[in-house]
Design a protein around this motif. Structure first.
Motif, short mmCIF file in Angstrom:
data_model
loop_
_atom_site.label_atom_id
_atom_site.label_comp_id
_atom_site.label_asym_id
_atom_site.label_seq_id
_atom_site.Cartn_x
_atom_site.Cartn_y
_atom_site.Cartn_z
N ALA A 159 20.73 23.52 15.08
CA ALA A 159 19.50 23.20 14.36
C ALA A 159 19.22 21.71 14.39
CB ALA A 159 19.59 23.70 12.92
N ARG A 160 20.25 20.90 14.18
CA ARG A 160 20.06 19.44 14.23
C ARG A 160 19.59 19.00 15.62
NH1 ARG A 160 18.52 15.48 11.43
NH2 ARG A 160 20.14 15.55 9.83
N LEU A 161 20.12 19.62 16.66
CA LEU A 161 19.76 19.23 18.03
C LEU A 161 18.36 19.71 18.41
CD1 LEU A 161 23.19 20.01 19.74
CD2 LEU A 161 22.38 17.82 18.81
N TYR A 162 18.00 20.89 17.93
CA TYR A 162 16.72 21.47 18.33
C TYR A 162 15.56 20.92 17.50
CZ TYR A 162 13.58 24.80 20.46
OH TYR A 162 12.56 25.33 21.21
N MET A 163 15.78 20.75 16.21
CA MET A 163 14.69 20.36 15.31
C MET A 163 14.56 18.83 15.31
SD MET A 163 13.83 23.37 14.36
CE MET A 163 12.98 23.56 12.81
N ASP A 164 14.16 18.30 16.45
CA ASP A 164 14.19 16.85 16.66
C ASP A 164 13.14 16.10 15.87
OD1 ASP A 164 11.92 17.58 18.06
OD2 ASP A 164 12.71 17.11 20.03
N ASN A 165 12.15 16.82 15.33
CA ASN A 165 11.12 16.15 14.52
C ASN A 165 11.30 16.42 13.02
OD1 ASN A 165 10.39 18.82 14.65
ND2 ASN A 165 8.35 18.48 15.52
N PHE A 166 12.42 17.00 12.64
CA PHE A 166 12.81 17.16 11.24
C PHE A 166 13.86 16.10 10.94
CE2 PHE A 166 10.62 21.05 11.66
CZ PHE A 166 10.49 21.66 10.42
N THR A 167 13.51 15.14 10.09
CA THR A 167 14.45 14.05 9.80
C THR A 167 15.69 14.55 9.09
OG1 THR A 167 12.53 12.60 9.55
CG2 THR A 167 14.62 11.76 8.73
N HIS A 168 15.51 15.56 8.23
CA HIS A 168 16.61 15.99 7.36
C HIS A 168 17.02 17.43 7.65
CE1 HIS A 168 16.05 12.28 5.14
NE2 HIS A 168 14.76 12.56 5.08
N LEU A 169 18.32 17.67 7.55
CA LEU A 169 18.90 19.01 7.69
C LEU A 169 19.77 19.25 6.47
CD1 LEU A 169 19.43 21.54 9.54
CD2 LEU A 169 21.43 20.30 10.41
N LYS A 170 19.45 20.32 5.76
CA LYS A 170 20.12 20.58 4.48
C LYS A 170 21.05 21.79 4.56
CE LYS A 170 17.61 20.53 0.64
NZ LYS A 170 16.74 21.01 -0.48
N ALA A 171 22.21 21.67 3.94
CA ALA A 171 23.10 22.81 3.70
C ALA A 171 23.04 23.13 2.21
CB ALA A 171 24.53 22.47 4.11
N TYR A 172 22.69 24.35 1.91
CA TYR A 172 22.53 24.76 0.51
C TYR A 172 23.90 25.18 -0.02
CZ TYR A 172 20.41 27.23 -3.46
OH TYR A 172 20.05 27.66 -4.72
N TRP A 173 24.54 24.31 -0.77
CA TRP A 173 25.95 24.53 -1.12
C TRP A 173 26.20 25.80 -1.94
CZ3 TRP A 173 27.52 24.81 -6.12
CH2 TRP A 173 26.77 24.16 -7.09
N PRO A 174 25.28 26.25 -2.84
CA PRO A 174 25.59 27.49 -3.56
C PRO A 174 25.75 28.70 -2.64
CG PRO A 174 23.85 26.29 -4.68
CD PRO A 174 24.05 25.63 -3.34
#
Length: 389
Positions: free
Chosen positions: A289-304
């Motif tokens: 996701a980080r590699l593909y979504m190159d125009n999304f500055t942020h990548l979130k992991a929802y810890w719950p």
């Protein structure tokens, strides 16, 4: 380019993967075919190293969190999504809950004097909770605490509200914005492709409807989030198709804040026969996701959803945000069997979790303005200071 990433690429025996990696290092956009190839052939260490390189190129070690709480107005719902462990059909509404406006305002008032910056409002699609009902709630929250950012309602909820109120998407979004809605969460996206959507959530808003509502929000100057529910019956190419649609809308509007891959959990729902994805596949999902979504500055992991230790692990696989304190105010994933049955973390706990993996904890607001860097603040100081914890 740093020496380590050069060594990782050079050691990869697959020439096609090396080509994709070199595109990423050169800041060239990878194609949907490249995305599928990464899912099919790349191992977790390879995509993890690339994703971490991109994450650190964008953010260094900064890892964001916010201080937030959730309100879930109801889990009564007109829709019967097969993956959902949370909702109760209207015919069985006595098994669920429905909060009044006063009850929801009491939840907000319970945070008076506490340094939260966001309330997240999302729930089931109740046939009697109308657009006007929620507009009234928004106005009352803003009257009580004007600076509190209201992030609320998925396109699934909004589509139903707008249709019932006989308003267009544009009219409905403008109406709610005027009432006090500040941004949209990313829920309800699931998997966009109709081949999968028709099997797991056939009766709710489709991909085009979901994207249209987010685009309307962006056109009003609102920011929104985006999600994808992975690890059930979808194929790799369905994941890439989903991310590609989001990437295209982000090219057009620039209105998305963050992308949040959400892991399918199989307890107490109509898809309990489907095994959940393992931790290695989860980490590959975040990295790609980080590699593909190159125009999304942020990548979130929802810890719950992931649990605390797995959320820590994602910080080495491209993730730079682990959501917020939450304060045991959501049941959506706990009812589906997640590790976190009472999801709440104090600021001190979140800061500790981030520092344990040698990252830099930074509190943000909903729109990613930096509020406080906790790198040099002692944990004991955080614990005893009510303004910090």
């Amino acid at each position: 380019m740093n020496t380590f990433i050069q060594q990782v690429i050079a050691a990869e025996p697959d020439a096609a993967l090396r080509t994709i990696a070199n595109k990423i290092i050169a800041r060239e956009r990878i194609t949907p075919e490249d995305g599928v190839l990464l899912f099919e052939r790349a191992n977790a260490p390879f995509v993890g190293a690339l994703a971490n390189f991109v994450r650190e190129r964008l953010h260094g070690n900064k890892t964001y969190f916010n201080r937030n709480f959730h309100i879930e107005p109801t889990n009564v719902c007109v829709f019967a999504c097969k993956f959902c462990s949370y909702s109760r059909l209207y015919a069985h509404r006595e098994e669920g809950w429905e909060l009044t406006t006063d009850q929801m305002l009491d939840i907000v008032k319970g945070y008076d004097g506490k340094p939260v910056t966001e309330v997240h409002i999302v729930g089931g699609v109740h046939p009697k909770l109308t657009l006007e009902f929620f507009a009234d709630l928004l106005r009352k929250i803003k009257a009580h605490r004007p600076e509190l950012h209201i992030k609320g309602f998925t396109p699934v909820e909004l589509d139903y509200m707008f249709r019932k109120a006989k308003k267009s998407v544009e009219e409905g979004m403008a109406y709610l914005q005027e009432a006090g809605l500040d941004s949209l969460p990313g829920g309800g996206a699931e998997i966009f492709h109709p081949e999968i959507r028709q099997q797991i959530c056939d009766d709710k808003v489709d991909a085009e409807g979901w994207l249209k509502i987010h685009e309307a929000a962006h056109n009003l100057g609102m920011h929104t989030n985006a999600t994808m529910l992975y690890g059930h019956i979808e194929k790799y190419w369905h994941r890439v198709d989903h991310m590609e649609r989001l990437r295209q809308l982000q090219d057009k509007t620039g209105g998305f804040n963050t992308f949040i891959p959400l892991k399918f959990r199989n307890k107490q729902n109509d898809m309990s026969n489907i095994p959940e994805s393992g931790i290695i596949e989860d980490m590959r999902m975040y990295a790609i996701a980080r590699l593909y979504m190159d125009n999304f500055t942020h990548l979130k992991a929802y810890w719950p959803m992931l649990g605390r230790q797995n959320a820590q692990l994602t910080l080495s696989f491209g993730v730079n945000d682990i959501d917020g304190t939450i304060d045991d105010s959501t049941k959506i994933y706990s009812m589906a069997g997640s590790e976190e049955q009472t999801p709440a973390m104090s600021t001190a706990q979140l800061v500790t979790l981030i520092k344990q993996v040698k990252r830099q904890p930074v509190e943000r607001d909903t729109l990613y303005h930096e509020l406080r860097d906790y790198t040099d603040i002692d944990i004991k100081e955080i614990e005893v200071n009510p303004l910090l914890n």
